[in-house]
Enzyme design. Sequence first.
Site, PDB file in Angstrom:
ATOM      1  N   ILE A   1      36.029  30.087  49.964  1.00  6.93           N
ATOM      2  CA  ILE A   1      35.625  28.767  50.457  1.00  6.93           C
ATOM      3  C   ILE A   1      36.820  27.822  50.401  1.00  6.93           C
ATOM      4  CG2 ILE A   1      34.042  26.830  50.159  1.00  6.93           C
ATOM      5  CD1 ILE A   1      32.257  28.698  48.506  1.00  6.93           C
TER       6      ILE A   1
ATOM      7  N   GLU B   1      44.287  28.266  45.738  1.00  8.77           N
ATOM      8  CA  GLU B   1      43.045  28.001  46.474  1.00  8.77           C
ATOM      9  C   GLU B   1      41.946  29.006  46.113  1.00  8.77           C
ATOM     10  OE1 GLU B   1      40.464  26.154  48.328  1.00  8.77           O
ATOM     11  OE2 GLU B   1      42.397  25.442  49.090  1.00  8.77           O
TER      12      GLU B   1
ATOM     13  N   GLY C   1      36.304  31.378  45.682  1.00  7.77           N
ATOM     14  CA  GLY C   1      36.694  32.557  46.449  1.00  7.77           C
ATOM     15  C   GLY C   1      37.301  32.181  47.787  1.00  7.77           C
TER      16      GLY C   1
ATOM     17  N   LYS D   1      36.295  26.731  36.637  1.00 11.84           N
ATOM     18  CA  LYS D   1      36.354  26.184  37.993  1.00 11.84           C
ATOM     19  C   LYS D   1      36.184  24.667  37.994  1.00 11.84           C
ATOM     20  CE  LYS D   1      34.668  30.490  40.020  1.00 11.84           C
ATOM     21  NZ  LYS D   1      33.504  31.195  40.612  1.00 11.84           N
TER      22      LYS D   1
ATOM     23  N   LYS E   1      41.513  32.042  37.962  1.00 14.62           N
ATOM     24  CA  LYS E   1      40.979  30.746  37.521  1.00 14.62           C
ATOM     25  C   LYS E   1      41.246  30.484  36.044  1.00 14.62           C
ATOM     26  CE  LYS E   1      37.101  32.414  38.902  1.00 14.62           C
ATOM     27  NZ  LYS E   1      37.360  33.865  38.859  1.00 14.62           N
TER      28      LYS E   1
ATOM     29  N   VAL F   1      53.195  32.580  60.763  1.00 15.22           N
ATOM     30  CA  VAL F   1      54.396  32.001  60.136  1.00 15.22           C
ATOM     31  C   VAL F   1      55.652  32.179  61.000  1.00 15.22           C
ATOM     32  CG1 VAL F   1      53.506  32.217  57.812  1.00 15.22           C
ATOM     33  CG2 VAL F   1      54.792  34.122  58.794  1.00 15.22           C
TER      34      VAL F   1
ATOM     35  N   GLY G   1      34.127  38.074  45.951  1.00 14.50           N
ATOM     36  CA  GLY G   1      34.157  39.240  46.828  1.00 14.50           C
ATOM     37  C   GLY G   1      35.577  39.548  47.261  1.00 14.50           C
TER      38      GLY G   1
ATOM     39  N   VAL H   1      40.756  42.386  44.239  1.00 15.42           N
ATOM     40  CA  VAL H   1      41.369  41.354  45.074  1.00 15.42           C
ATOM     41  C   VAL H   1      42.754  41.791  45.541  1.00 15.42           C
ATOM     42  CG1 VAL H   1      42.171  38.960  45.171  1.00 15.42           C
ATOM     43  CG2 VAL H   1      40.050  39.530  43.954  1.00 15.42           C
TER      44      VAL H   1
ATOM     45  N   GLY I   1      26.644  45.125  42.140  1.00 14.61           N
ATOM     46  CA  GLY I   1      28.067  44.819  42.084  1.00 14.61           C
ATOM     47  C   GLY I   1      28.373  43.344  41.980  1.00 14.61           C
TER      48      GLY I   1
END
Length: 409
Positions: A131, A124, A129, A200, A100, A31, A298, A12, A182
């Site tokens: 969503i 978030e 992930g 979660k 998480k 921004v 992912g 990530v 994976g």
Amino acid sequence: MINVAIMGHGVVGSGVAEILIFHPDRMEKSVKTPVNVKYILDLRDFDDLPYSDKFIKDFNIILQDDEVKVVAEVMGGVNPAYDFVKRCLLAGKSVVTSNKELVAVKGAELIRIAKEKNVNFLFEASVGGGIPVLRPMVQCLAANEITEISGILNGTTNYILNKMIVDNMDFASALKLAGEKGYAEKDPTADIEGHDACRKICILAALAFGKHVYPDQVKTEGITDITLEDMEAADAFGCVIKLIGHAKKLPGGKITATVRPTLVSRDHILSGVNGVFNAIFITGDQTGDVMFYGKGAGKEATASAVVADMLDCIKHLNARKYLDWEDGVADYVDNQNDQPQRFFIRLCSKELSAPTQEVKTLFGNSCFVKNEDRGEILLLTDPQPESEINRKAEALRAYGEVKILHTML
């Protein structure tokens, strides 16, 4: 220009770095100022990257640099992530995370510190992930009292169960394939034992209902005991088995929170959520059911959510986002609540005549199927308290092996 830092350069973290560094125009457009990745914290060396000059190994460099306004924590785990995040917040830096476990265990404390220091702690990416679900809960559903949350919260287990349903794979073969693709970690325990989904649902329930929910308060079951025979038995009633995270507000202010394999009717939209996809149902008193659907993990999807939070923090450097909840209490989650519901029971026995009569005596007109060839009785009960189901199931164990699954029917 706003300076930011990234703690961790794994799957990530590398995705976050690539989005920020390789798409500067996109960031500035969002921004209205350039965004500069000043530091990337990692103990490993990355000499062959075009941004290798940004790597550091000492966390204190980030902590003591007043120019760094926003920090992304993408290391995972509680330690040292908790210490690093807490110290950044205390130093007046906003922090975003995809972690998480950190949010589920330490979220209330970190939110409180962020509030005291007038900075933001956003997460978030910790649920679903890429969503968008946490921010819409707080903003788009703000006019609602949320009463219930349920959904498929782990892509690895959903992939495994889907392979068992569609391709008739046994659990071990489906898990092996998930690893080869994976989709499963080298150590898949957190996924297949339900711990990932548990964390979660803790976050979702805390945000929806206003108090922290700790993982050890959630009744959690994984999928390791689910067999092909269970899948075929569920199919006899027009159902599939999914790992469902669920939280519900109870009269009096307490909640229930569970993660467990659950029978889902093929008529329900969750039954068609396949592969590594997640789907989260949120029930509001004004909107009814709202569903959030997409890839729950992912590199790109999760990194996208982390960067979005970082940009949100930049937009709100001098203001707080209201994404928070109160400290939890020991008796807040009431999983002993015994509201009537339907259950699925599978009894395996060498001889079926006696247990068939016992089923009729115990469960009356409940729907059941007898399969002589397989030596099993399948039973879909009428709505009953779980304590009553457990008492009756104990009587059936005199005849053979009994498996009980919850349902969404």
